[in-house]
Design an enzyme around this catalytic site. Structure first.
Site, PDB file in Angstrom:
ATOM      1  N   SER A  47       0.830  -1.201   0.000  1.00 31.94           N
ATOM      2  CA  SER A  47       0.000   0.000   0.000  1.00 31.94           C
ATOM      3  C   SER A  47       0.872   1.262   0.000  1.00 31.94           C
ATOM      4  O   SER A  47       1.672   1.452  -0.919  1.00 31.94           O
ATOM      5  CB  SER A  47      -0.975  -0.040   1.178  1.00 31.94           C
ATOM      6  OG  SER A  47      -2.006   0.907   1.021  1.00 31.94           O
ATOM      7  N   ASP A  56      -9.726  -3.411  -6.253  1.00 28.81           N
ATOM      8  CA  ASP A  56      -9.254  -2.691  -5.071  1.00 28.81           C
ATOM      9  C   ASP A  56     -10.127  -1.452  -4.860  1.00 28.81           C
ATOM     10  O   ASP A  56     -10.165  -0.567  -5.721  1.00 28.81           O
ATOM     11  CB  ASP A  56      -7.793  -2.279  -5.284  1.00 28.81           C
ATOM     12  CG  ASP A  56      -7.151  -1.659  -4.048  1.00 28.81           C
ATOM     13  OD1 ASP A  56      -7.885  -1.126  -3.191  1.00 28.81           O
ATOM     14  OD2 ASP A  56      -5.918  -1.687  -3.962  1.00 28.81           O
ATOM     15  N   HIS A  72      -8.078  -4.688  -1.489  1.00 31.78           N
ATOM     16  CA  HIS A  72      -6.872  -3.959  -1.069  1.00 31.78           C
ATOM     17  C   HIS A  72      -6.120  -4.828  -0.065  1.00 31.78           C
ATOM     18  O   HIS A  72      -6.524  -4.967   1.085  1.00 31.78           O
ATOM     19  CB  HIS A  72      -7.240  -2.611  -0.443  1.00 31.78           C
ATOM     20  CG  HIS A  72      -6.042  -1.749  -0.193  1.00 31.78           C
ATOM     21  ND1 HIS A  72      -5.384  -1.090  -1.203  1.00 31.78           N
ATOM     22  CD2 HIS A  72      -5.364  -1.452   0.948  1.00 31.78           C
ATOM     23  CE1 HIS A  72      -4.360  -0.419  -0.699  1.00 31.78           C
ATOM     24  NE2 HIS A  72      -4.324  -0.631   0.604  1.00 31.78           N
TER      25      HIS A  72
END
Length: 298
Positions: A123, A251, A280
């Site tokens: 991320s 996502d 995600h």
């Protein structure tokens, strides 16, 4: 909705118990970071940069720290400043484009290891890593052997807007701000006049928080300057280290159209994997660890 479900379920499932050893590193500017290690000393190092408000306790960190040592790596998880459980000393935190932090951390690991490293980022950590790889280009090959970015927000402005809307704002933005805001307000007690207490306390979106705190704290003119400068997508074409970019098309943080556009100009050494499912950082079971093991063994 499947993207939301995969994201949430992965975060809620209990991660494996992993034995971690902590080391404190002094930073070049007189602050510190904490680095947690899993695996046997002397094994090849794999550095893992965690995501926004994550740590070595994050579900993906625990799962990778449990699986990768069994495949022969010693996993090192450096914490972004303020994320290891203790406030940092300096009036700064971390941000999506914090490549100066990535640079000194990886150079120190490289010096200790004596050989180029394997590095992964998740991320926000993946975004910062990709941007560093692009900025350093050929020079990065002396430090990193192979790299992987998982669920990186390649187009940060689009990601910021997406997180501030609808269900994303209720599920994710509220959760992130529930820790970001108290930490920033605690900083104000130690460093008065950094920002306006009342405005940060009232912030309910990433745009507001990043404009009031993250951007000015780290030298950006405002939120749009920060989001534009910190995005990793424009740097993919400059990467020279063999790199895996793994992003699910569902996502909820990054709409599929923006994902495809941001990854269109990637360099030949960048392997783009854009599976239909995964949310995600919500890839199923051991699949993520196995995919990284296969990539880093190549």
């Amino acid at each position: 909705m499947i993207g939301h479900l995969q994201t949430i379920v992965a975060a809620l499932l209990p991660p494996p118990r992993v034995s971690l050893q902590r080391s404190r590193w002094e930073t070049p500017d007189g602050d510190f970071i904490d680095v947690d290690f899993a695996g046997e000393p002397g094994a090849p190092t794999l550095v893992l940069f965690h995501g926004l408000e994550g740590s070595s306790n994050s579900h993906y960190a625990r799962r990778l720290a449990g699986a990768l040592p069994l495949a022969g790596w010693r996993v090192a998880i450096p914490h972004w400043r303020g994320c290891s459980g203790e406030p940092n000393r300096k009036p700064r935190a971390y941000h999506s484009g914090d490549t100066a932090e990535v640079d000194w951390i990886l150079k120190r690991f490289r010096e200790q290891a004596g050989i180029p490293l394997d590095v992964a980022g998740v991320s926000l950590g993946g975004n910062a890593l990709l941007k560093w790889l692009g900025e350093r280009s050929d020079a990065a090959t002396e430090i990193v052997r192979r790299a992987a970015a998982i669920s990186a927000p390649l187009d940060l402005p689009v990601c910021g807007v997406a997180l501030d809307r609808g269900l994303n704002r209720l599920l994710y933005t509220r959760m992130f701000l529930s820790t970001l805001k108290p930490k920033s307000l605690a900083q104000l007690e130690r460093f008065p006049a950094l920002f306006e207490h009342a405005k940060v306390r009232r912030a309910t979106t990433f745009r507001e928080f990043d404009d009031l705190y993250t951007a000015p704290m780290h030298g950006f003119r405002g939120v749009d300057h920060y989001w534009g400068e910190a995005a990793s997508g424009p740097w993919l074409e400059h990467i020279r280290v063999p790199t895996l970019v793994l992003n699910a098309r569902n996502d909820p943080f990054l709409p599929e159209a923006a994902l495809l556009a941001a990854s269109r100009k990637a360099a030949p050494c960048v392997t783009l994997e854009l599976p239909r499912l995964g949310g995600h950082v919500g890839f199923r079971g051991r699949w993520l660890a196995n995919r990284l093991i296969d990539f880093f063994r190549a």
